[in-house]
Design an enzyme around this catalytic site. Structure first.
Site, short mmCIF file in Angstrom:
data_model
loop_
_atom_site.label_atom_id
_atom_site.label_comp_id
_atom_site.label_asym_id
_atom_site.label_seq_id
_atom_site.Cartn_x
_atom_site.Cartn_y
_atom_site.Cartn_z
N ARG A 173 -3.43 -0.29 5.10
CA ARG A 173 -4.25 -1.58 4.69
C ARG A 173 -3.16 -2.93 4.06
NH1 ARG A 173 -5.28 1.88 -0.51
NH2 ARG A 173 -3.66 3.18 0.04
N ASP A 192 -8.00 3.97 0.68
CA ASP A 192 -7.40 4.28 2.24
C ASP A 192 -8.38 4.62 3.04
OD1 ASP A 192 -4.97 3.97 3.37
OD2 ASP A 192 -3.81 5.35 2.22
N CYS A 238 0.96 -1.30 0.28
CA CYS A 238 -0.14 -0.15 -0.20
C CYS A 238 1.24 1.30 0.21
CB CYS A 238 -0.97 -0.05 1.30
SG CYS A 238 -0.15 0.47 2.97
#
Length: 139
Positions: A13, A111, A7
């Protein structure tokens, strides 16, 4: 098999995906990285809470993606931009996919950084669904 989740900062994440995957598929090796990660940072508080609530594998400190990470068998990014950045810096790779792409779905994992607990819960639920589909493919 080594699978790497990627990420942006490696604090939301990808470490959450790593923790979920380690619980769901304990016979595979999972790690996570961030494209723009600052090394050795802890995960966000909400990710910590979710890991504890769901009794997931403990998260690791953040690490930036490097050329050495290309040795992973499969690299799964949370967004198209992460995949594009890896390819822009390291050349076209045949083992880099978005997580959605790999499980034959459209979309990206949004996100939740800086968002509410509910946003993190939504991200957790989405990652569980995607990782269960990943399990069906690789196991």
């Amino acid at each position: 098999m080594k699978i790497l989740f990627v990420c942006t900062g490696n604090t939301c994440r990808s470490p959450l995906a790593e923790s979920i995957a380690k619980e769901v598929m304990p016979n595979h090796q999972f790690e996570s990285r961030g494209i723009f990660a600052v090394n050795n940072q802890g995960v966000s508080n909400y990710v910590e809470d979710l890991v504890e609530e769901h009794h997931l594998a403990e998260t690791t400190l953040s690490q930036q993606f490097t050329e050495a990470d290309l040795k992973a068998d499969i690299i799964l990014t949370m967004s198209y931009s992460h995949k594009e950045l890896i390819e822009a810096h390291f050349g076209l790779q045949n083992h880099v996919f978005t997580l959605h792409e790999y499980v034959k779905e459209a979309g990206e994992v949004i996100d939740p950084y800086g968002g509410t607990k509910e946003m993190y819960v939504h991200t957790y639920e989405e990652l569980v669904s995607l990782i269960l589909k990943l399990k069906d493919i690789i196991c």
